[in-house]
Design a protein around this motif. Structure first.
Motif, PDB file in Angstrom:
ATOM      1  N   ARG A   7       0.840  -1.187   0.000  1.00 26.44           N
ATOM      2  CA  ARG A   7       0.000   0.000   0.000  1.00 26.44           C
ATOM      3  C   ARG A   7       0.883   1.248   0.000  1.00 26.44           C
ATOM      4  O   ARG A   7       1.850   1.327   0.750  1.00 26.44           O
ATOM      5  N   SER A   9       1.152   5.043   0.995  1.00 25.71           N
ATOM      6  CA  SER A   9       0.468   5.950   1.912  1.00 25.71           C
ATOM      7  C   SER A   9       0.042   7.225   1.189  1.00 25.71           C
ATOM      8  O   SER A   9       0.542   7.570   0.117  1.00 25.71           O
ATOM      9  N   LYS A  10      -0.885   7.969   1.806  1.00 25.88           N
ATOM     10  CA  LYS A  10      -1.391   9.204   1.204  1.00 25.88           C
ATOM     11  C   LYS A  10      -0.275  10.229   1.031  1.00 25.88           C
ATOM     12  O   LYS A  10      -0.235  10.948   0.036  1.00 25.88           O
ATOM     13  N   SER A  11       0.616  10.298   2.009  1.00 22.79           N
ATOM     14  CA  SER A  11       1.691  11.292   1.916  1.00 22.79           C
ATOM     15  C   SER A  11       2.664  10.955   0.789  1.00 22.79           C
ATOM     16  O   SER A  11       3.100  11.841   0.056  1.00 22.79           O
ATOM     17  N   LYS A  12       3.003   9.677   0.620  1.00 23.94           N
ATOM     18  CA  LYS A  12       3.883   9.272  -0.489  1.00 23.94           C
ATOM     19  C   LYS A  12       3.217   9.568  -1.834  1.00 23.94           C
ATOM     20  O   LYS A  12       3.837  10.090  -2.749  1.00 23.94           O
ATOM     21  N   ARG A  13       1.943   9.213  -1.939  1.00 25.42           N
ATOM     22  CA  ARG A  13       1.211   9.429  -3.176  1.00 25.42           C
ATOM     23  C   ARG A  13       1.112  10.925  -3.498  1.00 25.42           C
ATOM     24  O   ARG A  13       1.360  11.350  -4.621  1.00 25.42           O
ATOM     25  N   ASP A  14       0.775  11.738  -2.497  1.00 20.95           N
ATOM     26  CA  ASP A  14       0.592  13.166  -2.725  1.00 20.95           C
ATOM     27  C   ASP A  14       1.908  13.876  -3.010  1.00 20.95           C
ATOM     28  O   ASP A  14       1.934  14.844  -3.764  1.00 20.95           O
ATOM     29  N   LYS A  17       2.509  13.253  -6.685  1.00 23.88           N
ATOM     30  CA  LYS A  17       1.585  13.987  -7.539  1.00 23.88           C
ATOM     31  C   LYS A  17       1.800  15.496  -7.472  1.00 23.88           C
ATOM     32  O   LYS A  17       1.440  16.208  -8.401  1.00 23.88           O
TER      33      LYS A  17
END
Length: 59
Positions: A7, A9-14, A17
Motif C-alpha cells: 500500500r 500511503s497518502k503522503s507518499k502518493r501526494d 503527484k
C-alpha cells in the motif's frame, strides 16, 4: 492482472503527484522604452508601448 506489492500511503502518493502541479513563475522582461518589468509580447502597462511604439494612451 498487475497487483501492487504494498500500500502506498497518502503522503507518499501526494508527494509524487505534487511535482506535476507546481505553478511556474511568469517570465518578465524589461520594457524597451521605459524599463518597467512586463510580460513578453504584451503592451507595457506603465507606458502603453509595444515594440518601442506607443499603442495605448496611459495617464
Amino acid at each position: 492482472m498487475a497487483v501492487p506489492k504494498g500500500r502506498v500511503s497518502k503522503s507518499k502518493r501526494d508527494k509524487r503527484k505534487a511535482q506535476s502541479w507546481k505553478i511556474a513563475t511568469p517570465t518578465l522582461v524589461a520594457c524597451s522604452k521605459c524599463g518597467e518589468l512586463m510580460m513578453p509580447h504584451k503592451v507595457c502597462k506603465a507606458c502603453g508601448s509595444y515594440n518601442k511604439k506607443v499603442v495605448l494612451d496611459v495617464e
